[in-house]
Design a protein around this motif. Structure first.
Motif, PDB file in Angstrom:
ATOM      1  N   GLY A 136      -4.664   0.244   6.955  1.00  0.00           N
ATOM      2  CA  GLY A 136      -3.938   1.515   6.697  1.00  0.00           C
ATOM      3  C   GLY A 136      -3.405   2.335   7.900  1.00  0.00           C
ATOM      4  N   ASP A 137      -3.843   1.671   9.198  1.00  0.00           N
ATOM      5  CA  ASP A 137      -3.414   2.685  10.264  1.00  0.00           C
ATOM      6  C   ASP A 137      -1.654   2.403  10.439  1.00  0.00           C
ATOM      7  OD1 ASP A 137      -5.508   3.625  11.053  1.00  0.00           O
ATOM      8  OD2 ASP A 137      -5.753   2.458  12.899  1.00  0.00           O
ATOM      9  N   ASP A 170      -3.158  -0.775  16.168  1.00  0.00           N
ATOM     10  CA  ASP A 170      -3.661  -0.413  14.861  1.00  0.00           C
ATOM     11  C   ASP A 170      -4.977  -1.151  14.880  1.00  0.00           C
ATOM     12  OD1 ASP A 170      -1.526   0.796  13.945  1.00  0.00           O
ATOM     13  OD2 ASP A 170      -0.556  -0.775  12.458  1.00  0.00           O
ATOM     14  N   THR A 218      -1.035  -3.129   8.799  1.00  0.00           N
ATOM     15  CA  THR A 218       0.506  -2.731   8.397  1.00  0.00           C
ATOM     16  C   THR A 218       1.183  -3.718   9.248  1.00  0.00           C
ATOM     17  OG1 THR A 218      -0.022  -0.236   8.243  1.00  0.00           O
ATOM     18  CG2 THR A 218       2.224  -0.951   8.755  1.00  0.00           C
ATOM     19  N   GLY A 235      -5.217  -5.786   5.381  1.00  0.00           N
ATOM     20  CA  GLY A 235      -4.835  -4.396   5.168  1.00  0.00           C
ATOM     21  C   GLY A 235      -4.232  -3.769   6.277  1.00  0.00           C
ATOM     22  N   THR A 276       0.898  -1.210  -0.161  1.00  0.00           N
ATOM     23  CA  THR A 276      -0.076  -0.068  -0.081  1.00  0.00           C
ATOM     24  C   THR A 276       0.905   1.309   0.093  1.00  0.00           C
ATOM     25  OG1 THR A 276      -0.170   0.073   2.641  1.00  0.00           O
ATOM     26  CG2 THR A 276      -1.950  -1.117   1.195  1.00  0.00           C
ATOM     27  N   THR A 307       1.315  -4.921   4.099  1.00  0.00           N
ATOM     28  CA  THR A 307       0.341  -5.056   4.690  1.00  0.00           C
ATOM     29  C   THR A 307      -0.200  -6.561   4.669  1.00  0.00           C
ATOM     30  OG1 THR A 307      -1.252  -4.409   3.140  1.00  0.00           O
ATOM     31  CG2 THR A 307      -0.547  -2.650   4.683  1.00  0.00           C
ATOM     32  N   ASN A 353       1.458   5.063   1.548  1.00  0.00           N
ATOM     33  CA  ASN A 353       1.262   5.738   2.464  1.00  0.00           C
ATOM     34  C   ASN A 353       1.978   7.131   2.126  1.00  0.00           C
ATOM     35  OD1 ASN A 353       2.632   6.699   5.315  1.00  0.00           O
ATOM     36  ND2 ASN A 353       0.747   5.727   5.610  1.00  0.00           N
TER      37      ASN A 353
END
Length: 321
Positions: free
Chosen positions: A174-175, A170, A102, A100, A86, A96, A88
């Motif tokens: 996406g965190d 997280d 991290t 999804g 992903t 990930t 960022n």
């Protein structure tokens, strides 16, 4: 002493280095522990205990890891699934898992040979990623995927030799709240290296929307100054023991490996505890374990003694004496 040093002119070459060395000193002393001001609720130990800050217990939309580090009922699967890449905005390309979330690596681990040094409470905050069903998605070299046997006999996924972890705080895809925790935890790039949008110098300057120009280290983490330290006539750090766990010393870097930082008093020194530390204008430099990502300034004003460092070495926002 301070005024005369600042007003003295420096000559080029060895004489300048001698003057700088004499001004800052090569050894530092320490004051009593009572002079310290840890002023932080951030976790010691470098792994971001689930007991610090926000709770890691499962919640709707969370990652399924309860406070005991185990998968909570109804939580997401602990399996890795098909790994993905992903983008960022702060870190560039980040690895990930199939959900999804991290993936991270730990500086205390080793890649050659692969070895995990995160167990017990550490593994509760940073659940190891199982290796059994992991597969490489688009943009990932499957030959970089491997495994390491942990102390409990389970198999943990490795990327380029580095053991892979999730972070219990997280809560959604996406965190990247684990980025930079304790100065030892970093998001994984698809190659197994630390995710990084661009290679930063050892020390550089970033523009903070509230504080203006501030100093950051090679990982983009904010650099601080402790106003109880001493720079003249020799460097003295009054942050030791538990304080240094909360406020890790910035390791020395070459003056040539800096950008935008004033060169005056830019050098390293060896602390009485043997730790080597960088100075700016002869003032010891630190990061903060409570900052979890590049750009964080959670240490600003803590205890009324910790302040973000300006490129000149001055403490931004500190009360004037």
């Amino acid at each position: 002493m301070k005024t005369s040093w600042r007003s003295a002119s420096f000559v080029v070459g060895a004489a300048a280095m001698l003057a700088l060395t004499t001004a800052c000193g090569q050894e530092s002393g320490t004051s009593s522990v009572g002079s310290q001001n840890v002023g932080a609720t951030a976790p010691a130990g470098g792994y971001g205990s689930v007991g610090a800050g926000t709770s890691a217990s499962a919640s709707p939309g969370g990652n399924g890891y309860g406070a005991d580090g185990q998968q909570a009922a109804g939580g997401q699967s602990t399996s890795a699934g098909k790994l993905a890449v992903t983008d960022n905005a702060e870190l560039g390309k980040v690895l990930t898992d199939g959900a999804g979330l991290t993936l991270y690596r730990y500086d205390e681990d080793t890649a050659e040979p692969p070895k995990s040094n995160c167990d017990g409470d550490c593994a509760k905050a940073w659940p190891p990623v199982p290796a059994d069903d992991a597969s490489a998605g688009a943009g990932i070299d499957k030959s970089l995927l491997g495994e390491v046997t942990r102390a409990d006999g389970t198999k943990q996924l490795t990327i380029g030799g580095w053991p892979a972890y999730r972070y219990a705080k997280d809560t959604k895809a996406g965190d990247v709240t684990g980025q930079g925790v304790g100065g030892k935890w970093f998001a994984l790039a698809p190659t197994g290296k630390k995710a990084s949008l661009a290679s930063l110098p050892g020390l550089s300057v970033r523009k903070d929307p509230k504080l203006g120009e501030i100093v950051v280290d090679k990982n983009g983490m904010t650099v601080y100054r402790f106003i109880k330290d001493v720079a003249w006539p020799k460097v003295i750090s009054n942050c030791t023991g538990a304080c240094l766990e909360k406020w890790p010393a910035v390791a020395p870097v070459s003056p040539n490996d800096t950008k935008g930082i004033e060169k005056k008093g830019l050098m390293g020194f060896t602390r009485p505890d043997g730790v080597k530390q960088m100075t700016v204008d002869c003032w010891p430099a630190y990061t903060f374990s409570g900052d979890t990502a590049p750009g964080d300034t959670n240490g600003q004003g803590v205890g009324g003694t910790w302040y973000v460092m300006a490129p000149s070495g001055k403490p931004i926002g500190a009360p004037k004496k």
